[in-house]
Write an enzyme that holds these catalytic residues in place. Sequence first.
Site, mmCIF file in Angstrom:
data_model
loop_
_atom_site.group_PDB
_atom_site.id
_atom_site.type_symbol
_atom_site.label_atom_id
_atom_site.label_comp_id
_atom_site.label_asym_id
_atom_site.label_seq_id
_atom_site.Cartn_x
_atom_site.Cartn_y
_atom_site.Cartn_z
ATOM 1 N N ARG A 55 -0.910 7.978 4.320
ATOM 2 C CA ARG A 55 -1.578 8.363 3.075
ATOM 3 C C ARG A 55 -0.672 8.309 1.860
ATOM 4 O O ARG A 55 -1.152 8.151 0.734
ATOM 5 C CB ARG A 55 -2.169 9.763 3.219
ATOM 6 C CG ARG A 55 -3.362 9.826 4.165
ATOM 7 C CD ARG A 55 -4.117 11.107 3.995
ATOM 8 N NE ARG A 55 -5.278 11.165 4.875
ATOM 9 C CZ ARG A 55 -6.170 12.138 4.858
ATOM 10 N NH1 ARG A 55 -6.038 13.139 3.999
ATOM 11 N NH2 ARG A 55 -7.190 12.134 5.692
ATOM 12 N N ASP A 157 -12.888 21.768 -6.781
ATOM 13 C CA ASP A 157 -12.116 21.153 -5.709
ATOM 14 C C ASP A 157 -10.669 21.042 -6.183
ATOM 15 O O ASP A 157 -10.393 21.078 -7.381
ATOM 16 C CB ASP A 157 -12.658 19.766 -5.348
ATOM 17 C CG ASP A 157 -12.239 19.313 -3.950
ATOM 18 O OD1 ASP A 157 -13.022 19.501 -3.004
ATOM 19 O OD2 ASP A 157 -11.118 18.802 -3.801
#
Length: 287
Positions: A55, A157
């Site tokens: 990632r 978020d």
Amino acid sequence: MKSAGNPSSALSPSAPDRDREFGYTRSDFDELRTLIYAHAGIRLNDSKYEMVYSRLTRRLRVLGLSDFGSYLALLHARDHPEWENFVNALTTNLTAFFREPHHFPVLAEYLHGLPHGSGATLWSAAASTGEEAYSMAMVACEAYGTLRPPVRILASDLDSQVLQRASDGIYAKELVQDLPPERLRRFFLNGAGSREGYVKVRPELRALVTFTRHNLRDNHWEMRESFDCIFCRNVMIYFDKPTQYQVLTRMARVLKPQGLLFAGHSESYFHAVDLFRSCGRTVYRHA
């Protein structure tokens, strides 16, 4: 634990795996997971060794770095702009419209039970790309029988990138293919031209939702209102029990006395019975 190249090198505290594009050691991994835990409360076990590498490699390419040690040097400056990209890369975002569908009739029943004419304030506390918040908005419209119900939805978020996608309200058609035709007609607009194959939430639905970045781990929450219902689903599983309890304590403070807290299917709050009691399938009220 899976690893590329020589398995023993993945376990070494300092030796990089020379078959990799970027230098990456066990010490790098340990420091990265310490940073993400301290900042976001996300606990990464040993099995995430390869995930962290995969990632973050895109960030190393963008920054022109050759190893993870150099990347960590950037993160040592707490105000470095790379911190936002780092958190975004390691935040898991999995959502869908009306995911865990048993919760939405409970929400509808709660809204129907409010005094006639009164509104409601709802919070999607791990909003990701917005499907959950818009599902809540659809339920509110149906409960009140109008596209302009007296309902306000806060959707937050940690990941700023997914919040932008959520704010745009544009989705590939395959993401809404399981919705009933009536909901598709009422709440979405079909794209044309370059937007063929996509739908967009109607402006009335979009107007019900406010998207903002929020870290559940922050010691001080900026919201100055209390909520009728909080959806915080499938995020607590990334926190250890002490962190969960801290977050739940803060949620108890901003949830109305008769409000509802919705949890994910694999989450339970038996360690916080002084704060919340179960009142349904992964649904909680104040203790």
